[in-house]
Design an enzyme around this catalytic site. Structure first.
Site, mmCIF file in Angstrom:
data_model
loop_
_atom_site.group_PDB
_atom_site.id
_atom_site.type_symbol
_atom_site.label_atom_id
_atom_site.label_comp_id
_atom_site.label_asym_id
_atom_site.label_seq_id
_atom_site.Cartn_x
_atom_site.Cartn_y
_atom_site.Cartn_z
ATOM 1 N N TYR A 156 -40.739 55.914 -58.159
ATOM 2 C CA TYR A 156 -40.334 57.197 -57.572
ATOM 3 C C TYR A 156 -39.065 57.734 -58.233
ATOM 4 C CZ TYR A 156 -40.641 60.717 -53.874
ATOM 5 O OH TYR A 156 -40.787 61.888 -53.183
ATOM 6 N N LYS A 163 -34.937 63.907 -53.483
ATOM 7 C CA LYS A 163 -35.239 64.016 -52.053
ATOM 8 C C LYS A 163 -34.014 63.663 -51.198
ATOM 9 C CE LYS A 163 -39.582 65.295 -52.155
ATOM 10 N NZ LYS A 163 -39.966 66.655 -51.750
#
Length: 256
Positions: A156, A163
């Site tokens: 990720y 995020k």
């Protein structure tokens, strides 16, 4: 009468019929909202236009969220068409595919800046344009995030950093826009098969682990995320702001 009857909602991020943003658009329409869709480019438009037509959406607007001029033009069209705005949905994220596999050490300066600009700063840029249109309307801004913002997930990488910045932006925007009655929240969805998740290496393995370990022992659907978006957009959540609302079958509460 629907929960969003009479509300005007602008949704960014519909890419195809698997998009979370699309499920949100469908749910908003079912609950009585008038919906406008903003799309990234002409390639995406070919998929968005038939979807918009299928639910009676006539206001579709091209917008590159990296461009302040594009954002100003988009919100000017909303002002012209509706005179104001009640709901803004930010379902936009991007990172270079080659930086979503292997180690975060593979992240380039350019890739980092691009991911943060599109995935996080764009929320602030949209909120800035939406603020005058939401005056006196008890507006609601909703963004989409993921648990990789606070915990490390394989591959990720820079998107997790983006995020995290997005969630911090939600909190600061909630405070900054609260005096005008505008609420700002994020939904942290569990793993879903979308155009965006397809770019994350090992996504299938992550989804399998979540399904096996989450309290509900299953993954989620786009429609379940949309249901929470309806709640956060409606008057039912009129005292809720600055929150990250998890829709992940409870996976986020699990330790070992």
């Amino acid at each position: 009468m629907g929960l969003l009857e009479g509300k005007k909602a602008l949704i960014f991020g519909v890419a195809n019929d698997k998009s979370i943003a699309w499920a949100v658009a469908e749910a908003f329409r079912r609950e009585g909202a008038e919906v406008a869709l903003a799309y990234a480019n002409e390639a995406v438009a070919k998929r968005v236009m038939p979807l918009a037509e299928s639910i009676g959406v006539t206001l579709t607007l091209p917008c590159d969220v990296r461009s302040d001029d594009d954002l100003k033009a988009t919100f000017a069209e909303i002002q012209k068409a509706w005179g104001g705005l009640d709901i803004l949905v930010h379902s936009v994220a991007f990172a270079n595919k080659e930086e979503l596999k292997g180690s975060i050490l593979n992240t380039t300066r350019e890739g980092f800046n691009l991911a943060l600009e599109i995935s996080a700063y764009s929320l602030i840029a949209m909120a800035k344009e939406a603020a005058p249109l939401m005056q006196g309307r008890d507006g609601s801004i909703i963004s989409m995030t993921y648990y990789g913002s606070t915990k490390v997930f394989p591959n990720y990488n820079v998107m997790g950093v983006a995020k995290a910045a997005l969630e911090a932006s939600v909190r600061y925007l909630a405070e900054g826009m609260g005096p005008d009655g505008v609420r700002v929240n994020a939904i942290s969805a569990g793993p879903l098969r979308t155009l965006a998740s397809a770019g994350v290496g090992g996504f299938t393995q992550i989804a399998g682990i979540v399904a096996g370990k989450a309290p509900l022992r299953r993954n989620i659907s786009q429609e379940e995320v949309a249901g929470s978006a309806v709640y956060l957009a409606s008057d039912l959540s009129r005292a809720v702001t600055g929150e990250v609302h998890f829709v992940d079958s409870g996976y986020n509460i699990i330790g070992l």
